[in-house]
Design a protein around this motif. Structure first.
Motif, short mmCIF file in Angstrom:
data_model
loop_
_atom_site.label_atom_id
_atom_site.label_comp_id
_atom_site.label_asym_id
_atom_site.label_seq_id
_atom_site.Cartn_x
_atom_site.Cartn_y
_atom_site.Cartn_z
N ASP C 58 1.09 -1.44 -0.03
CA ASP C 58 -0.01 -0.24 -0.03
C ASP C 58 1.04 1.36 0.13
OD1 ASP C 58 -2.82 -1.08 1.76
OD2 ASP C 58 -1.79 -1.03 -0.22
N LYS C 62 1.31 4.21 -2.99
CA LYS C 62 0.44 5.05 -1.96
C LYS C 62 -1.27 5.37 -2.60
CE LYS C 62 4.57 8.54 -2.71
NZ LYS C 62 5.44 8.30 -3.89
N TRP C 63 -1.33 3.80 -1.91
CA TRP C 63 -2.95 2.94 -2.65
C TRP C 63 -3.79 4.56 -1.16
CZ3 TRP C 63 -6.98 1.37 -4.59
CH2 TRP C 63 -7.58 0.49 -4.21
N ASP C 64 -3.31 4.54 0.40
CA ASP C 64 -3.88 5.28 1.45
C ASP C 64 -4.91 6.11 0.25
OD1 ASP C 64 -3.91 3.81 4.82
OD2 ASP C 64 -3.19 3.16 2.73
N THR C 65 -3.96 6.86 -0.02
CA THR C 65 -4.33 8.56 -0.97
C THR C 65 -6.12 8.54 -1.50
OG1 THR C 65 -2.22 9.12 -0.02
CG2 THR C 65 -4.08 11.28 -1.64
N PHE C 66 -5.36 7.90 -2.12
CA PHE C 66 -5.98 8.11 -3.61
C PHE C 66 -7.93 7.20 -2.69
CE2 PHE C 66 -8.32 6.73 -7.52
CZ PHE C 66 -8.12 4.78 -7.36
N LEU C 68 -8.71 6.39 -0.22
CA LEU C 68 -9.47 7.39 0.91
C LEU C 68 -10.40 8.58 0.48
CD1 LEU C 68 -7.38 7.88 3.67
CD2 LEU C 68 -9.57 6.65 3.56
N MET C 207 -3.59 12.60 5.12
CA MET C 207 -2.73 11.42 3.83
C MET C 207 -1.94 12.68 2.89
SD MET C 207 -3.25 9.25 4.62
CE MET C 207 -3.92 8.14 6.39
#
Lengths: 286, 124, 207
Positions: C58, C62-66, C68, C207
């Motif tokens: 992740d 940079k999965w988290d930013t996307f 969310l 984020m």
């Protein structure tokens, strides 16, 4: 005119940078170019709108709903594209579809497949094997395939060659044919915005400098050129920004027609968004 | 229907669009009741803002050349011969004004001008 | 949340394959050894580490930013990771049970019930591992947490060693079984507490 995105007095403080009192509205059915130099606060603003960053103060509404209270409902209806692909290297388009199907209520597999075909994206290759342009088109295809009403793109065309950029602009123009849809496109490539934007919002150093219709900007602003002596004759209130050269001055003025009458004989040229921004920023330094 | 706009002309783009569409209507390229492209499609094709094409259509409607029906689009209004004649008269006057200006500044008399006009009219 | 779990499973396909290879390798190695019981512990540990790998993936993407920016809440993000970790621990435990059964069959070292008990204890340790690791990962990121984990494993080992040295008696069978009976409640409490801490950290993150 209905507003699809309303930003009111958004503020956020970081250690070395702060966003102050950012406000603007995006009318439904239009494309707004969100422009500013690198580090001006474009990405921060978009992240604040999306509640990815915790704001210090301010209010954001999309479709009339509050961006925090009705967050999930809003996010079903918006498509977001960031400047880099956020998909894991080993995923293929059908993997992405499997994931998205279970995230969005309105995910449309047929539409996604259609976009993949139109964008000529290979189905049997992984994200790692895609070129930068292909990754961007994949991100856009994903963002469009759940029938969003609002598209938010953050520097989605940066780092792409002119041909791919043009293809993407065409995709965006196609998207907006339905007047229920709107686009907020942040970019520092002003030529792209000149091609498709209806409105331009300019942010500099964490503050909004102006937010208006692109046509007005292009028609009203002008670059007045004059000699060193003549420059002194120009009243300060007319100068938005200026650039001093070895052989004369260039002055950014508003209300070209008025200026033509007021300063007869001075050369006043048409201008473009890039120059308007440059003069706003440089003018400050001088 | 062709619409060619120039970014470097002094004339605002919405004016260029509306006058070209007017010409098409007057010359018959666009017939009564014909559907115009949607503002958005035109904006996309010409690579201009939708605000520009909207303004052009608003001007055309104000001048009676087109009618916009909510939800359906814009259509060429019933040929109003009065309007068209008015427009043609205006353009002719513009041209004649220029001719008069040049004539006066180079010492050509009104009589000479008259002769020239008759000759040209008969020729066509 | 289903989408998030699917995402993790899809990403971890390769990791799973690698883990299975390692298992087969060590399995064969264990078969040739006198006391192969280390494999049980290893299995559980390996599977649990996989959940940490999902965090790495992740981060890379940079999965988290996307994620969310989609209709996914921070709560769902954290819950899905806990679910994944627990599922992996269960999987690892199942493997260790199977292995334990094989040991009883082929090596005749102990009884099935003893093997089951061992597996359960290992499962409990794995869950504790998850409960400690996840908040650390949320707070400090994957890389720094990995280093911290070594220290965290070393401390109880060291304490057990010291206690042993000083002749502190090991718990009696009675006490031991009491602990086992109370453990499910204890584990659930740990998970809940760990989740609350992780969620709080994650919620306040920009984020």
């Amino acid at each position: 005119m209905e507003t699809v995105l309303e930003v009111n007095h958004l503020s956020k403080q970081f250690d070395t940078f702060s966003l102050e009192d950012v406000s603007f509205q995006l009318p439904k059915g239009s494309i707004m170019g969100f422009v500013g130099e690198n580090g001006a606060g474009k990405t921060t603003t978009i992240k604040l709108i999306l509640n990815l960053i915790n704001k210090n103060s301010g209010q954001v509404k999309m479709f009339g709903l509050d961006h925090m209270k009705d967050e999930k409902q809003i996010k079903e209806q918006i498509g977001v594209v960031f400047d880099n692909s956020h998909f894991h290297d080993h995923l293929r388009p059908d993997d992405i579809a499997k994931i998205m199907r279970n995230i969005f209520q309105n995910w449309d597999d047929a539409l996604f497949t259609n976009y993949l075909k139109t964008f000529k994206l290979p189905l049997n290759k992984t994200v790692k094997e895609y070129s930068k342009g292909m990754k961007m088109k994949l991100s856009i295809a994903t963002a469009l395939s759940h029938h969003p009403k609002l598209l938010l793109l953050d520097e989605a065309t940066s780092g792409l060659d002119p041909i791919v950029r043009n293809e993407i602009l065409d995709i965006l123009l196609d998207f907006i044919q339905d007047e229920e849809r709107s686009i907020l496109l942040s970019s520092h490539i002003t030529s792209d915005l000149e091609k498709i934007a209806d409105y331009i919002t300019f942010i500099h150093d964490g503050k909004i400098v102006f937010s208006e219709s692109k046509d007005e900007l292009i028609y009203e602003y002008g670059i007045m050129k004059c000699g060193i002596e003549d420059f002194k004759k120009i009243s300060k209130s007319d100068i938005v920004g200026y650039r001093k050269g070895q052989f004369g001055y260039e002055v950014l003025v508003r209300d070209k027609k008025e200026m033509e009458k007021k300063y007869r004989g001075f050369v006043i040229d048409h201008t473009n968004i890039e120059e308007i921004i440059l003069f706003h920023v440089r003018g400050e330094e001088q | 229907m062709d619409i060619i706009i120039s970014n470097s002309s002094g004339k605002p783009i919405y004016e260029q669009i509306s006058s070209q569409i007017k010409n098409h209507i007057i010359s018959g390229t666009l017939l009564e009741g014909a559907a115009l492209p949607s503002m958005r499609l035109l904006a996309k094709e010409l690579r201009v803002s939708v605000i520009t094409t909207k303004r052009a259509y608003e001007d055309l409607e104000r001048d009676g050349f087109i009618e916009t029906v909510m939800g359906k689009g814009s259509f060429v209004a019933n040929r109003n011969m009065e309007l068209i004649k008015e427009e043609q008269l205006r353009i002719t006057e513009e041209h004649l004004q220029k001719a008069v200006h040049v004539a006066k500044s180079s010492g050509i008399t009104l009589l000479d001008l008259h002769e020239m006009l008759s000759m040209l009219y008969e020729e066509e | 949340m289903k989408g998030l779990l699917i995402k993790d499973i899809l990403n971890l396909r390769k990791t799973f394959r690698t883990t299975l290879f390692i298992l087969v390798f060590y399995g064969l190695l264990a078969y040739s050894m006198v006391d192969p019981s280390f494999l049980s512990g290893m299995v559980v540990l390996l599977f649990t580490m996989v959940s940490i790998t999902s965090f790495s993936y992740d981060d890379l993407a940079k999965w988290d930013t996307f994620a969310l920016s989609m209709p996914v809440t921070k709560k769902e993000m954290v819950v899905s990771k806990y679910l994944l970790s627990i599922l992996l621990a269960v999987m690892g435990t199942l493997f260790s049970v199977v292995f334990g059964a094989l040991m009883v069959l082929f090596k005749d070292t102990s009884s099935i019930s003893e093997q089951l008990l061992v597996s359960y204890v290992l499962f409990g340790i794995a869950i504790l591992f998850v409960c400690i690791m996840l908040p650390l990962v949320y707070k400090f990121g994957v890389e720094r947490s990995r280093v911290m984990m070594i220290a965290i494993f070393a401390i109880p080992t060291f304490i057990a060693f010291v206690l042993n040295r000083f002749g502190v008696p090991m718990p009696t069978e009675e006490q031991f079984f009491l602990l086992v009976k109370l453990s499910p409640l204890f584990l659930v409490l740990c998970i809940v507490l760990s989740y609350l801490i992780s969620y709080k950290i994650y919620r306040n993150k920009d984020m």
